[in-house]
Design an enzyme around this catalytic site. Sequence first.
Site, PDB file in Angstrom:
ATOM      1  N   SER A 185       0.865  -1.186   0.000  1.00  0.00           N
ATOM      2  CA  SER A 185       0.000   0.000   0.000  1.00  0.00           C
ATOM      3  C   SER A 185       0.900   1.234   0.000  1.00  0.00           C
ATOM      4  CB  SER A 185      -0.862   0.006   1.268  1.00  0.00           C
ATOM      5  OG  SER A 185      -1.490   1.264   1.439  1.00  0.00           O
ATOM      6  N   TYR A 229      -1.811  -0.401  10.683  1.00  0.00           N
ATOM      7  CA  TYR A 229      -1.962  -0.837   9.284  1.00  0.00           C
ATOM      8  C   TYR A 229      -0.714  -0.463   8.486  1.00  0.00           C
ATOM      9  CZ  TYR A 229      -3.807  -1.236   4.516  1.00  0.00           C
ATOM     10  OH  TYR A 229      -3.984  -1.570   3.197  1.00  0.00           O
TER      11      TYR A 229
END
Length: 270
Positions: free
Chosen positions: A147, A160
Amino acid sequence: MGDGRIGKVALGTAVVTGASAGIGKIYADRLAKRGYDLLLVARRAELLDELAKSLEADHGVSVRTSAADLSSPKALEDLAQAIAHDDSVSMLVNNAGTSTLGALASTGPADVSAMTDLNISALARLTLAVLPRFKARNRGTIINIGSVLGFHTLPISSAYSGTKGYVLNFTRGLQDELAGSEVKVQLVLPAATATDIWEISGVPLSALDPASIMAPEDMVDAALAGLDQGETITLPSVENIKLFEAYDAARMELLLASQTGKPASRYVST
Ligand code: NAP
């Protein structure tokens, strides 16, 4: 049910984790279209079975499913053993991931563990499962979905972003390890993509600037185009790729500048 061949070339089986929804479901479709047989993995068996049937009908490939909670060590190990001993496996798409966004102080430890178990442990274990055979055969493809939050963190994304930072460093190190071999390892770094993960994270998609959100079909098609072009790191939404090159050059310059063996002068009293 077909035999996963285009002409006379067998592409083998692509293992796609997190194939029941979102980005993984699109990877399954696009890889089936390319002629890969598939092993689809996620927890929701009925969604996987439905998808398997429609992909077999549409693309004439063979599609198996494995309903598994990859945050469970036993289920993960069972899958790892199965794919380690499956000679047909030629591609692994480590896509399954989850997200909990919010202040760490109010994030439950179980949510953080679920993220590290799935986003980190499962990705690493499944990579290790296929790697020995890929290396021995000098072919195979691993696609790891990271990501843009792997190189940046927000006040609400510490845990995250931490997991995606692992994906980034793990994958880049592996690419260096395999340099010169025919085993391909691609790191895909999507920005906001329209999937369920946002609801699951606690931040609905409606909270984002619509202009910043990519359709999952566009994300996967761009990532596969990057793979076809031989990219090792693909940033599907970044137009000016020189930005990444400059970032990476600065990263290397900083690393080299750290190899002095002595404290910087600002830390030394005179
Ligand atoms: P998604 O729509 O929520 O899909 C996640 C997939 O992972 C589903 O198939 C889900 O299926 C599976 N999964 C979740 N927990 C699992 C578990 N414990 N065991 C096995 N499978 C599990 O999310 P997505 O956006 O497609 O995410 C795919 C990847 O892209 C993730 O790694 C995510 O971090 C990354 N990513 C997404 C975005 C974005 O904005 N969407 C941006 C950057 C990176 P089941 O529920 O059936 O298990």
